[in-house]
Design an enzyme around this catalytic site. Structure first.
Site, PDB file in Angstrom:
ATOM      1  N   ASP A  13       0.804  -1.219   0.000  1.00 23.80           N
ATOM      2  CA  ASP A  13       0.000   0.000   0.000  1.00 23.80           C
ATOM      3  C   ASP A  13       0.838   1.270   0.000  1.00 23.80           C
ATOM      4  O   ASP A  13       0.442   2.297   0.553  1.00 23.80           O
ATOM      5  CB  ASP A  13      -0.961   0.028   1.203  1.00 23.80           C
ATOM      6  N   HIS A  41      -4.834  -1.577  -5.680  1.00 25.87           N
ATOM      7  CA  HIS A  41      -4.042  -0.450  -6.181  1.00 25.87           C
ATOM      8  C   HIS A  41      -4.984   0.676  -6.594  1.00 25.87           C
ATOM      9  O   HIS A  41      -5.832   0.492  -7.460  1.00 25.87           O
ATOM     10  CB  HIS A  41      -3.171  -0.906  -7.358  1.00 25.87           C
TER      11      HIS A  41
HETATM   12  P1  GDP Z   1      -0.722   0.368  -3.578  1.00 21.53           P
HETATM   13  O1  GDP Z   1      -1.354  -0.903  -3.109  1.00 21.53           O
HETATM   14  O2  GDP Z   1       0.738   0.399  -3.331  1.00 21.53           O
HETATM   15  O3  GDP Z   1      -1.062   0.715  -4.999  1.00 21.53           O
HETATM   16  O4  GDP Z   1      -1.347   1.514  -2.668  1.00 21.53           O
HETATM   17  P2  GDP Z   1      -2.905   1.696  -2.243  1.00 21.53           P
HETATM   18  O5  GDP Z   1      -3.651   2.187  -3.418  1.00 21.53           O
HETATM   19  O6  GDP Z   1      -3.400   0.484  -1.559  1.00 21.53           O
HETATM   20  O7  GDP Z   1      -2.778   2.789  -1.109  1.00 21.53           O
HETATM   21  C1  GDP Z   1      -2.193   4.040  -1.353  1.00 21.53           C
HETATM   22  C2  GDP Z   1      -3.253   5.125  -1.065  1.00 21.53           C
HETATM   23  O8  GDP Z   1      -2.609   6.373  -0.946  1.00 21.53           O
HETATM   24  C3  GDP Z   1      -4.278   5.291  -2.169  1.00 21.53           C
HETATM   25  O9  GDP Z   1      -5.495   5.649  -1.597  1.00 21.53           O
HETATM   26  C4  GDP Z   1      -3.705   6.442  -3.005  1.00 21.53           C
HETATM   27  O10 GDP Z   1      -4.718   7.187  -3.683  1.00 21.53           O
HETATM   28  C5  GDP Z   1      -3.082   7.279  -1.938  1.00 21.53           C
HETATM   29  N1  GDP Z   1      -1.877   8.027  -2.344  1.00 21.53           N
HETATM   30  C6  GDP Z   1      -0.895   7.660  -3.205  1.00 21.53           C
HETATM   31  N2  GDP Z   1       0.086   8.580  -3.223  1.00 21.53           N
HETATM   32  C7  GDP Z   1      -0.281   9.561  -2.347  1.00 21.53           C
HETATM   33  C8  GDP Z   1       0.331  10.776  -1.885  1.00 21.53           C
HETATM   34  O11 GDP Z   1       1.437  11.148  -2.273  1.00 21.53           O
HETATM   35  N3  GDP Z   1      -0.378  11.492  -0.943  1.00 21.53           N
HETATM   36  C9  GDP Z   1      -1.585  11.107  -0.466  1.00 21.53           C
HETATM   37  N4  GDP Z   1      -2.198  11.859   0.446  1.00 21.53           N
HETATM   38  N5  GDP Z   1      -2.184   9.968  -0.883  1.00 21.53           N
HETATM   39  C10 GDP Z   1      -1.547   9.205  -1.792  1.00 21.53           C
HETATM   40  P1  IMO Z   2      -0.936  -4.134  -2.201  1.00 20.30           P
HETATM   41  O1  IMO Z   2      -0.506  -4.678  -3.546  1.00 20.30           O
HETATM   42  C1  IMO Z   2      -0.939  -4.595   2.143  1.00 20.30           C
HETATM   43  C2  IMO Z   2      -0.976  -8.704   3.691  1.00 20.30           C
HETATM   44  C3  IMO Z   2      -2.200  -9.163   4.435  1.00 20.30           C
HETATM   45  C4  IMO Z   2      -1.562 -10.130   5.414  1.00 20.30           C
HETATM   46  C5  IMO Z   2      -0.467 -10.790   4.586  1.00 20.30           C
HETATM   47  C6  IMO Z   2      -0.865 -12.132   3.990  1.00 20.30           C
HETATM   48  O2  IMO Z   2      -2.225  -3.398  -2.241  1.00 20.30           O
HETATM   49  O3  IMO Z   2       0.195  -3.376  -1.591  1.00 20.30           O
HETATM   50  P2  IMO Z   2      -2.439 -12.792   1.962  1.00 20.30           P
HETATM   51  O4  IMO Z   2      -3.903 -12.589   1.752  1.00 20.30           O
HETATM   52  O5  IMO Z   2      -1.567 -12.193   0.919  1.00 20.30           O
HETATM   53  O6  IMO Z   2      -2.106 -14.245   2.217  1.00 20.30           O
HETATM   54  O7  IMO Z   2      -2.126 -12.039   3.352  1.00 20.30           O
HETATM   55  O8  IMO Z   2      -0.176  -9.881   3.546  1.00 20.30           O
HETATM   56  N1  IMO Z   2      -1.215  -8.159   2.332  1.00 20.30           N
HETATM   57  C7  IMO Z   2      -1.154  -6.869   2.015  1.00 20.30           C
HETATM   58  N2  IMO Z   2      -0.966  -5.784   2.793  1.00 20.30           N
HETATM   59  N3  IMO Z   2      -1.076  -4.449   0.812  1.00 20.30           N
HETATM   60  C8  IMO Z   2      -1.244  -5.528   0.016  1.00 20.30           C
HETATM   61  O9  IMO Z   2      -1.242  -5.452  -1.337  1.00 20.30           O
HETATM   62  C9  IMO Z   2      -1.334  -6.808   0.614  1.00 20.30           C
HETATM   63  N4  IMO Z   2      -1.529  -8.060   0.148  1.00 20.30           N
HETATM   64  C10 IMO Z   2      -1.434  -8.874   1.197  1.00 20.30           C
HETATM   65  O10 IMO Z   2      -2.825  -8.085   5.078  1.00 20.30           O
HETATM   66  O11 IMO Z   2      -0.929  -9.431   6.458  1.00 20.30           O
HETATM   67 MG    MG Z   3      -2.871  -1.536  -1.794  1.00 17.61          MG
END
Ligand code: GDP
Ligand code: IMO
Ligand code: MG
Length: 437
Positions: A13, A41
């Site tokens: 994340d 994502h």
């Molecule tokens: P990913 O799994 O790595 O793609 O990340 P996620 O989408 O799960 O979580 C990142 C969150 O942070 C999302 O809600 C994005 O819209 C938000 N985000 C990404 N970059 C920034 C930033 O620079 N600032 C803020 N405030 N939010 C961001």
């Molecule tokens: P993105 O791509 C954050 C975590 C789960 C758990 C561990 C194992 O959005 O960054 P799983 O279901 O994969 O067997 O769970 O991994 N986990 C993540 N945490 N971002 C993710 O994906 C995750 N995918 C799995 O919360 O701790």
């Molecule tokens: Mg994510």
């Protein structure tokens, strides 16, 4: 050339989706190489928010080749839903391709994931319960069902029969679950096969061709380094390899195809699920970061645990991924927090000090960050578009990160919007090396 790998440098994340979306503008192909719909994502475009679980984050560029690589585990129910959702929003999916060799998440994988966590009780991993671990386990046990299998009824039935047999014991509580009926399962998966058939392909040649022509290929990682099954905080990890080396295996290219490896990290740390987290905050600052950063899981909605940036863990991520650049996201979230902290070392059991990420689980579980303190800033940074636009104290944090990790910061996120990103010259040069697709 150039092949650019984007990986999570922390516990997931970090904002990988946004970074991949931005880079995809100039890329000829985007390839997801591991994980499944445990990933979430997020991409924000104006008022529109897209949350991708399986479809690569480049899909918003019409016709852009977007590959779900062989290393990904695919839940066809989730993928077809995602395709339907995107179609409803008039997104062009003509570039989507799904590797025929990717493994499928089956209904019994979901049940095994739930049953496994229930059995662990208080010691649960906190998985997303999407069947990811059991699917990869079947892949390794050579009992997996692959995408290509849903195109042949006879093969599909044979393989499901063989795969279910060893699970009868573990799933005896679910014996009467209609999801486990062989006939229903075969019918459902053939129907998914029918729906997905136009996208199923031999995918590595898509990458080879683009790389041969000198175009930019972005390899999109899911999860993060510390969730890696080999290099993360085992057993509190996911069941694949989110590290950069896995891009080659999960996409079907050789290591020489990779020119750059960028790790995405927040200006603080978060983790969803259980497991060690040396810089975790249990106070008002942690709550403030959670609120300001909107730190709730994209996939499961669970609150994310929050803490300070961990330069010990990030230094480790630099090494295991061979990072050539760092993308620091969510700098804006730290605005107004005084003072800021960055862990530069750990204190472990009996006061022992660790400069490097400890390999031993009992050390890591008790390790706590030793911090360097930095003055914060009050200015709104969300409009910054160059490093010079940032307050001096924000630049000082970035400089500390660069210096401690000996790796350049190539991009800096100052908000969720696509324009809220600072591109350094290094990032611009990779972008401009790409021929326009
Ligand atoms: P990913 O799994 O790595 O793609 O990340 P996620 O989408 O799960 O979580 C990142 C969150 O942070 C999302 O809600 C994005 O819209 C938000 N985000 C990404 N970059 C920034 C930033 O620079 N600032 C803020 N405030 N939010 C961001
Ligand atoms: P993105 O791509 C954050 C975590 C789960 C758990 C561990 C194992 O959005 O960054 P799983 O279901 O994969 O067997 O769970 O991994 N986990 C993540 N945490 N971002 C993710 O994906 C995750 N995918 C799995 O919360 O701790
Ligand atoms: Mg994510």
């Amino acid at each position: 050339m150039p092949g650019l790998v984007i990986v999570g440098a922390q516990w997931g994340d970090e904002g990988k989706g946004k970074v991949v979306d931005l880079l995809a503008e100039r890329a000829d192909a985007v390839i997801r190489f591991q994980g499944g719909n445990n990933a979430g994502h997020t991409i924000v475009r104006g008022d529109e928010v897209f949350k991708f679980h399986l479809v690569p984050s480049g899909i918003l560029y019409p016709g852009r080749p977007c590959v779900v690589g062989n290393g990904v585990v695919v839940d066809p129910r989730v993928l077809t839903d995602e395709i339907d959702g995107l179609r409803k929003r008039n997104i062009d999916l003509s570039g989507l391709r799904i590797s025929a060799n990717a493994h499928l998440i089956m209904p019994y994988h979901l049940l095994l994931d739930q049953a496994g966590e229930a059995r662990l009780g208080k010691r649960e991993i906190g998985t997303t319960k999407r069947g990811i671990g059991p699917c990869y386990a079947d892949k390794a046990a050579r009992l997996g069902i692959r995408v290509q299998d849903v195109l042949d009824e006879k093969i599909l039935k044979q393989k499901i029969t063989a795969a279910i047999e060893p699970k009868r014991q573990a799933l005896r509580d679910y014996a009467k679950d209609p999801l486990l009926d062989l006939h229903t399962m075969t019918e459902d998966y053939l129907a998914f096969g029918h729906r997905l058939a136009p996208y199923i392909a031999d995918t590595p040649p898509i990458a080879w061709r683009a790389l041969d022509e000198g175009k930019l290929v972005v390899f999109e990682g899911a999860q993060g380094t510390l969730l890696d099954i080999d290099h993360g905080t085992y057993p509190f990890v996911t069941s694949s390899n989110p590290v950069a080396g896995s891009a080659c295996v999960g996409a079907g290219v050789g290591p020489k195809s990779i020119d750059e490896v960028w790790g995405v990290a927040k200006a603080y740390s978060t983790r969803v699920g259980a497991g060690p987290f040396p810089t975790e905050l249990h106070d008002a600052v942690g709550e403030r970061i959670q609120r300001a950063g909107g730190e709730f899981g994209t996939t499961t909605g669970r609150p994310r645990r929050c803490g300070w940036i961990d330069l010990v863990a990030l230094r480790y991520a630099v090494r295991v991924n061979g990072l050539t650049g760092l993308v620091i996201t969510k700098l804006d979230v730290l605005t107004g927090i005084e003072p800021l902290r960055a862990a530069v070392r750990y204190t472990g059991p009996e006061g022992a000090s660790f400069d490097d990420f400890p390999y031993h689980q009992s050390v890591l579980h008790r390790a706590r960050g030793d911090y360097e303190e930095l003055p914060g800033w009050e200015e709104d940074v969300t409009g910054a578009r160059t490093l010079a636009d940032l307050p001096a104290n924000a630049r000082a944090l970035l400089e500390l990160i660069e210096q401690r990790l000996d790796t350049p910061v190539v991009m800096v996120g100052v908000g969720p919007g696509r324009d809220q990103m600072i591109w350094t010259d290094a990032a611009e040069s990779v972008r401009s090396r790409a021929r326009v697709a």
